[in-house]
Design an enzyme around this catalytic site. Sequence first.
Site, PDB file in Angstrom:
ATOM      1  N   HIS A  47       0.832  -1.218   0.000  1.00  0.00           N
ATOM      2  CA  HIS A  47       0.000   0.000   0.000  1.00  0.00           C
ATOM      3  C   HIS A  47       0.863   1.263   0.000  1.00  0.00           C
ATOM      4  CE1 HIS A  47      -3.287  -2.734   1.372  1.00  0.00           C
ATOM      5  NE2 HIS A  47      -2.301  -3.271   2.082  1.00  0.00           N
TER       6      HIS A  47
ATOM      7  N   SER B 207      14.921  21.903 -15.525  1.00  0.00           N
ATOM      8  CA  SER B 207      13.764  22.767 -15.711  1.00  0.00           C
ATOM      9  C   SER B 207      14.246  24.113 -16.224  1.00  0.00           C
ATOM     10  CB  SER B 207      13.043  22.957 -14.375  1.00  0.00           C
ATOM     11  OG  SER B 207      12.259  24.139 -14.412  1.00  0.00           O
TER      12      SER B 207
ATOM     13  N   LYS C  70      16.176  21.917 -10.329  1.00  0.00           N
ATOM     14  CA  LYS C  70      15.490  20.672 -10.656  1.00  0.00           C
ATOM     15  C   LYS C  70      16.272  19.728 -11.547  1.00  0.00           C
ATOM     16  CE  LYS C  70      11.370  20.000 -10.533  1.00  0.00           C
ATOM     17  NZ  LYS C  70       9.937  19.900 -10.741  1.00  0.00           N
TER      18      LYS C  70
ATOM     19  N   ASN D  59      14.858  16.421 -13.382  1.00  0.00           N
ATOM     20  CA  ASN D  59      13.599  15.680 -13.530  1.00  0.00           C
ATOM     21  C   ASN D  59      13.800  14.297 -14.142  1.00  0.00           C
ATOM     22  OD1 ASN D  59      12.090  17.835 -12.526  1.00  0.00           O
ATOM     23  ND2 ASN D  59      11.945  18.784 -14.552  1.00  0.00           N
TER      24      ASN D  59
ATOM     25  N   GLU E 177       9.264   9.066 -16.534  1.00  0.00           N
ATOM     26  CA  GLU E 177       7.864   9.472 -16.715  1.00  0.00           C
ATOM     27  C   GLU E 177       7.347   9.065 -18.094  1.00  0.00           C
ATOM     28  OE1 GLU E 177       7.186  13.650 -14.940  1.00  0.00           O
ATOM     29  OE2 GLU E 177       9.345  13.423 -15.105  1.00  0.00           O
TER      30      GLU E 177
ATOM     31  N   GLN F 236      -5.839  -3.878 -43.159  1.00  0.00           N
ATOM     32  CA  GLN F 236      -4.776  -2.917 -43.463  1.00  0.00           C
ATOM     33  C   GLN F 236      -4.537  -1.980 -42.259  1.00  0.00           C
ATOM     34  OE1 GLN F 236      -4.251  -1.305 -47.519  1.00  0.00           O
ATOM     35  NE2 GLN F 236      -4.938   0.643 -46.657  1.00  0.00           N
TER      36      GLN F 236
ATOM     37  N   LYS G 171      -1.186  -2.341 -39.326  1.00  0.00           N
ATOM     38  CA  LYS G 171       0.252  -2.042 -39.307  1.00  0.00           C
ATOM     39  C   LYS G 171       0.643  -0.840 -38.469  1.00  0.00           C
ATOM     40  CE  LYS G 171       0.270  -4.044 -43.761  1.00  0.00           C
ATOM     41  NZ  LYS G 171      -1.196  -4.023 -43.600  1.00  0.00           N
TER      42      LYS G 171
END
Length: 470
Positions: free
Chosen positions: A168, A289, A295, A297, A302, A334, A337
């Site tokens: 959890h 950023s 930052k 990231n 993601e 068709q 693809k």
Amino acid sequence: MTDSSDTQKPGGSNAMWGGRFSAGPDAIMEAINASIGFDQRMAAQDIAGSRAHAAMLGATGILEASDVEVIREGLLTVLSEIEAGDFPFSSALEDIHMNVEARLKDIIGEPAGRLHTGRSRNDQVATDFKLWVRDQFDACETGLQALIRALLDQAEAGADWVMPGFTHLQTAQPVTWGHHMMAYVEMFGRDLSRVRDARARMNTSPLGAAALAGTSFPIDRHMTAEALGFDAPAANSLDAVSDRDFALEFLSTASICAMHLSRFAEELVIWSSAQFRFVTLSDRFSTGSSIMPQKKNPDAAELIRAKVGRIFGANTALMMVMKGLPLAYSKDMQEDKEQVFDAADNLMLALAAMTGMVTDMTANRDSLAAAAGSGFSTATDLADWLVRVLGLPFRDAHHITGSLVALAESKGCDLPDLSLDEMKSAHDGITQGVFDVLGVENSVNSRTSYGGTAPAQVRAQVARWKELMA
Ligand code: ARG
């Protein structure tokens, strides 16, 4: 794309199939009908299929050897034009099959028209597509193997590094870094086995099933199957031209694999946050950023997390295309693809990006260890001690431990910080020995059951996988 003028008969109908037509297609008809914009990706497979077919037509005496040789050389020229990027793809010629054949006719003239003896575009497209998808299964196998190897390296290095295990997303019990990495090895290992299963199942050749019923020419389907690396010719011509299970198995296998990737990606996003600091991702697989200078990231993680959306979408889309189609070929097919191309491209990219991230990432052992000991993670060890040493029923032990957790929580400390007297307040049989099991190292070392988190178990699993991957 060139315009359609050179591919139409006088009167405007299609030179390939327009015998009974007096007018060419409306521009909208051409737009909805043409697949050359995407199926040109199967050019190499189309030419390989045609070369195998032509060689077989020669070997069986259906075509003159001289025609077969001219066709063979012509096909090689077409292939080199396509590879060089100067092939005049035409949407009036609908698809890769007719583009190649029309160009062959430009180059070698009349013998080009003999190539289509004993086959149809229906078996041709199924063959080309199978060859293309088969390559993707192989690429997927290679990609998964690389990812598994990167995970094994992480697991081996950190077989005894403690970290919290969660249920959890709440601290549950201490586990080892190696154990957590090996959980993903199991997942990607199952993906690998699904890839191998599906590849083995799909490897039959549709070529020579012709339009739907087979052909009256004395073709040798075993010969073309073998030439194209198939295990056997597909046994039923109706099924051969209308089967897209191989594409669906690719997409469903890819979907499960992408789902696994997304779970790991999500963990990396969480783990690399300032709040967790479990891992540091390399600069090579992070972005900055433009406004917040501090930052770093986890964009790759993601994006990998997101890829499952389009891959599973492709699986659903093709399922819906195939659902309810009567036998044998229908033009609906068709639509197979683009879904598979997109899913394959994105799966391969996601696998490569994940492999790069895993190879480069650094586990922050101190943060992992600190987190491993917090959140009363050894409460189960305490309960187990009460059962093992004092002979209490587990339910009672659970209750007593719960009261000690509440006591520690109210004091703002962890379980090992309680005094022996405080422990005894919950059950007076408790002795000093209980503190031995409250350390996280002790906790993970004790979980020696098969498949458990103890470093010895993790190392045994790493060794087993290394042997499997050798
Ligand atoms: N472009 C078609 C496809 O991708 C090839 C087969 C067309 N066959 C036909 N009878 N119209 O499915």
